[in-house]
Design a protein around this motif. Structure first.
Motif, PDB file in Angstrom:
ATOM      1  N   THR A 183      48.567  25.649  32.005  1.00 43.28           N
ATOM      2  CA  THR A 183      47.491  26.372  32.697  1.00 43.28           C
ATOM      3  C   THR A 183      47.475  26.011  34.176  1.00 43.28           C
ATOM      4  OG1 THR A 183      46.028  24.670  31.864  1.00 43.28           O
ATOM      5  CG2 THR A 183      45.948  26.791  30.775  1.00 43.28           C
ATOM      6  N   GLY A 184      47.839  24.765  34.487  1.00 42.63           N
ATOM      7  CA  GLY A 184      47.896  24.369  35.896  1.00 42.63           C
ATOM      8  C   GLY A 184      48.920  25.181  36.658  1.00 42.63           C
ATOM      9  N   TYR A 201      49.832  28.209  35.956  1.00 42.50           N
ATOM     10  CA  TYR A 201      49.276  29.548  36.153  1.00 42.50           C
ATOM     11  C   TYR A 201      48.211  29.538  37.246  1.00 42.50           C
ATOM     12  CZ  TYR A 201      51.665  31.724  32.309  1.00 42.50           C
ATOM     13  OH  TYR A 201      52.628  32.262  31.516  1.00 42.50           O
ATOM     14  N   LEU A 202      47.470  28.419  37.301  1.00 41.85           N
ATOM     15  CA  LEU A 202      46.405  28.306  38.307  1.00 41.85           C
ATOM     16  C   LEU A 202      46.990  28.398  39.708  1.00 41.85           C
ATOM     17  CD1 LEU A 202      43.373  27.564  38.758  1.00 41.85           C
ATOM     18  CD2 LEU A 202      44.121  25.219  38.890  1.00 41.85           C
ATOM     19  N   PRO A 233      40.549  49.660  43.228  1.00 40.67           N
ATOM     20  CA  PRO A 233      40.331  50.863  44.042  1.00 40.67           C
ATOM     21  C   PRO A 233      40.905  50.715  45.456  1.00 40.67           C
ATOM     22  CG  PRO A 233      38.281  50.045  43.102  1.00 40.67           C
ATOM     23  CD  PRO A 233      39.291  48.983  42.915  1.00 40.67           C
ATOM     24  N   ASP A 234      40.995  49.477  45.937  1.00 41.33           N
ATOM     25  CA  ASP A 234      41.504  49.257  47.293  1.00 41.33           C
ATOM     26  C   ASP A 234      43.022  49.305  47.339  1.00 41.33           C
ATOM     27  OD1 ASP A 234      38.917  48.966  47.901  1.00 41.33           O
ATOM     28  OD2 ASP A 234      38.946  46.788  48.101  1.00 41.33           O
ATOM     29  N   ARG A 292      49.957  29.795  40.622  1.00 45.67           N
ATOM     30  CA  ARG A 292      50.779  30.959  40.986  1.00 45.67           C
ATOM     31  C   ARG A 292      49.892  32.086  41.529  1.00 45.67           C
ATOM     32  NH1 ARG A 292      53.196  34.774  36.553  1.00 45.67           N
ATOM     33  NH2 ARG A 292      52.818  36.183  38.272  1.00 45.67           N
ATOM     34  N   LYS A 293      50.577  33.086  42.107  1.00 49.11           N
ATOM     35  CA  LYS A 293      49.841  34.195  42.692  1.00 49.11           C
ATOM     36  C   LYS A 293      49.284  35.066  41.568  1.00 49.11           C
ATOM     37  CE  LYS A 293      50.732  37.447  46.437  1.00 49.11           C
ATOM     38  NZ  LYS A 293      50.636  38.735  45.732  1.00 49.11           N
ATOM     39  N   PRO A 294      48.042  35.548  41.700  1.00 52.38           N
ATOM     40  CA  PRO A 294      47.513  36.436  40.663  1.00 52.38           C
ATOM     41  C   PRO A 294      48.336  37.708  40.566  1.00 52.38           C
ATOM     42  CG  PRO A 294      45.791  35.792  42.202  1.00 52.38           C
ATOM     43  CD  PRO A 294      47.064  35.308  42.766  1.00 52.38           C
ATOM     44  N   ILE A 295      48.465  38.235  39.345  1.00 52.65           N
ATOM     45  CA  ILE A 295      49.276  39.437  39.188  1.00 52.65           C
ATOM     46  C   ILE A 295      48.425  40.699  39.231  1.00 52.65           C
ATOM     47  CG2 ILE A 295      51.205  38.409  37.970  1.00 52.65           C
ATOM     48  CD1 ILE A 295      49.919  39.294  35.370  1.00 52.65           C
ATOM     49  N   THR A 296      47.106  40.544  39.225  1.00 53.78           N
ATOM     50  CA  THR A 296      46.255  41.730  39.294  1.00 53.78           C
ATOM     51  C   THR A 296      46.064  42.131  40.754  1.00 53.78           C
ATOM     52  OG1 THR A 296      44.326  40.311  39.312  1.00 53.78           O
ATOM     53  CG2 THR A 296      44.985  41.205  37.209  1.00 53.78           C
ATOM     54  N   GLN A 301      43.351  44.416  43.523  1.00 52.16           N
ATOM     55  CA  GLN A 301      41.978  44.879  43.659  1.00 52.16           C
ATOM     56  C   GLN A 301      41.995  46.389  43.541  1.00 52.16           C
ATOM     57  OE1 GLN A 301      39.224  42.769  44.013  1.00 52.16           O
ATOM     58  NE2 GLN A 301      40.823  41.410  43.301  1.00 52.16           N
TER      59      GLN A 301
END
Lengths: 383, 179
Positions: free
Chosen positions: B25-26, B28-29, B39-40, B31-35, B37
């Motif tokens: 989990t560390g 993953y913490l 609508p932007d 790394r860069k988020p894969i989601t 934003q």
């Protein structure tokens, strides 16, 4: 006598028993007519309101941090919109929302208990918080038996939780409350026992003095570095603290996938937010308590450097540094708890009981014995 | 003795699995988020995505090929012809029925109806689902710009390729002539 001891350790007299806010009021040029008890009372009231405000901000920060940490562990971003920069105002917005929500009470609920329960839960945690010194010179209630006060008051939460579960007239709530009762009874023992180990090393129940005892080695004479048995004791403390604060993997009283929201299923609006508030306040309490007894409390290389540069322990800057240090350590602990929460799955209730009674309690006893023997051996060899 | 060993083994396993889990989990913490934003910013949508149609109105000759091809008859069109000029009255597509099968796209002789990349179709009433493709274009504006840019780029590239091929052919022919 203990104050004299602490003074002897620190090399300067400790301020006589008085709340820091009472001292502020006494320091102000108030007219002579105001009687002394008004000043004392006003100081306590002022302290309470400031304390509540500061705690609320800290708790809101904790909630935001939890959402950010959980988001990033799941490769998401967490809140990003409210307030602009990385959703910093998310907790504020949530707070406003909760304040405006309808506060409902189920028809069959025991209204009185239903009303009192959140107050007991929140009050016990705040009561326990009062026992924490803010620095060597600042405190609310100076307690020579601070650890006792904190443990006693913080476990009063259970009464509130059981009360909430019983009064809700809901099976989910009752299950949650029963689990909480079983869990807390099981984990109070290893929690208390694991705290005994550093108490043997530091030889004091007072938090200020515990911190003062760890002030050597340029601020790094932390208890955990002086006695090898404190390392397993700390691990036991972390596990029991997680169970005490109802945090995952021990969040059985809440267990959102089984019991909706456990003991707080029937609560809504601001009353629900009291329980939420209590959870994070309890996390902060447990983390700071751990910081005081294992990781040097106010002591860090920074305070060591300040002391070496000839700064007084009672000066304003030093007090601020002390407060910041202990808060930083507390937040490191909270981060650890969040990390654990998003790593481990929830355990079953029988596993919780097994872990508490069969593993943690004997191991905690072993640690206490070990720590005590180590100290006795040191005493024999070096004196 | 065996039981004591097992007890200690349990403690060790718990500690070890916790540390292993926290390492994962560390990771993953950090790394860069894969989601994104949503609508932007939007993730690129594949070119063959079958979203809401868009119509190149100026190319269309009102031949009804797409309407005939539609297996559930959701396309209706109406235009008045003045010699070579076409005056459009309506070109509607009923998205209550449409199943995005793309069968209307293939028979078009002028290649003017396409499946767009827009997928977020929200209306307040069912009747609004009957879209007028004359006024509505199924592609989001930036997607349309992207597509145009890509087409222009492709045109340039094709031209270059053709030029190169011609050059090559010419040189080859020249070589052939020499040898």
């Amino acid at each position: 006598m203990i104050q004299e001891q602490a003074g002897a350790v620190l090399g300067h007299p400790v301020h006589p028993d008085s709340n820091v806010f009472v001292r502020i009021l006494e320091w102000l040029p108030l007219p002579e007519i105001i009687p002394g008890w008004v000043v004392t009372f006003g100081g306590v009231m002022l302290g309470m309101s400031i304390f509540l405000a500061v705690m609320s901000v800290l708790v809101m920060f904790c909630v935001w941090m939890e959402r950010k940490v959980s988001g990033h562990i799941q490769c998401r971003t967490g809140p990003m919109y409210a307030g602009g920069w990385h959703g910093w105002a998310q907790s504020l917005a949530d707070g406003v929302k909760l304040l405006l929500k309808e506060d409902m009470i189920p028809k069959d609920a025991d209204r009185t208990l239903f009303w009192i329960a959140p107050a007991i839960v929140l009050g016990s945690i705040f009561g326990a918080m009062v026992a924490f010194p803010l620095s060597y010179d600042w405190w609310f209630g100076r307690m020579d038996l601070g650890v006792f006060a904190i443990l006693a008051l913080s476990s009063t939460t259970t009464i509130g939780v059981v009360m909430a579960g019983w009064a809700s007239a809901s099976k989910w709530s009752l299950y949650g409350a029963m689990r909480e009762a079983a869990q807390v009874v099981a984990y109070e023992i290893p929690l208390g026992l694991s705290l005994l180990a550093p108490l043997f090393v530091l030889g004091t129940f007072s938090l200020t003095e515990a911190s003062a005892m760890q002030s050597g080695w340029f601020g790094m004479k932390w208890a955990i570095f002086t006695n090898p048995f404190l390392i397993p004791a700390f691990l036991i403390y972390v596990v029991s603290a997680l169970a005490e604060t109802k945090r995952a993997p021990f969040d059985l009283p809440e267990a959102e996938s089984e019991l909706v929201a456990g003991f707080m299923t029937e609560y809504s609006g601001i009353r629900w937010s009291f329980f939420f508030f209590e959870e994070y306040a309890a996390m902060l309490l447990m983390s700071v308590l751990g910081a005081f007894f294992w990781f040097g409390g106010f002591e860090s290389p920074l305070t060591g450097a300040l002391r070496a540069s000839g700064m007084e322990d009672t000066s304003l800057v030093f007090s601020l540094v002390c407060f910041g240090t202990v808060l930083f350590k507390g937040f490191v602990g909270i981060f650890l708890m969040m990390w654990l929460r998003w790593t481990l799955p929830r355990v079953r209730i029988d596993q919780v009981m097994t872990m508490g009674y069969k593993y943690l309690t004997p191991l905690a006893l072993f640690c206490v014995l070990g720590a005590a023997s180590w100290e006795a051996l040191q005493h024999l060899i070096f004196s | 003795m065996v039981r004591a060993n097992r007890y200690l083994q349990d403690v060790w396993d718990t500690l070890k699995s916790t540390v292993v889990g926290m390492r994962i989990t560390g990771k993953y913490l950090l790394r860069k988020p894969i989601t994104v934003q949503y609508p932007d910013e939007r993730l690129p949508i594949p070119d063959r995505y079958r979203g809401i149609h868009y119509l190149e109105q100026e190319k269309c000759i009102d031949c009804l090929a797409c309407a005939r091809a539609c297996p559930i008859d959701c396309i209706e069109m109406d235009a008045i012809r003045h010699g070579k000029e076409l005056a459009w009255v309506s070109f509607t597509l009923d998205y209550q029925k449409c199943m995005f099968c793309e069968l209307c796209v293939y028979p078009c002789p002028k290649d003017c109806i396409h499946m767009g990349t827009e997928f977020a179709l929200v209306v307040e009433d069912r009747s609004e689902l009957k879209f007028d493709l004359l006024s509505f274009q199924g592609m989001s504006p930036d997607a349309r710009v992207r597509k145009r840019e890509a087409e222009e780029k492709k045109k340039v590239k094709d031209a270059e390729k053709a030029a190169k091929a011609a050059e090559k052919a010419a040189t080859e022919n020249g070589d052939g002539a020499k040898s």
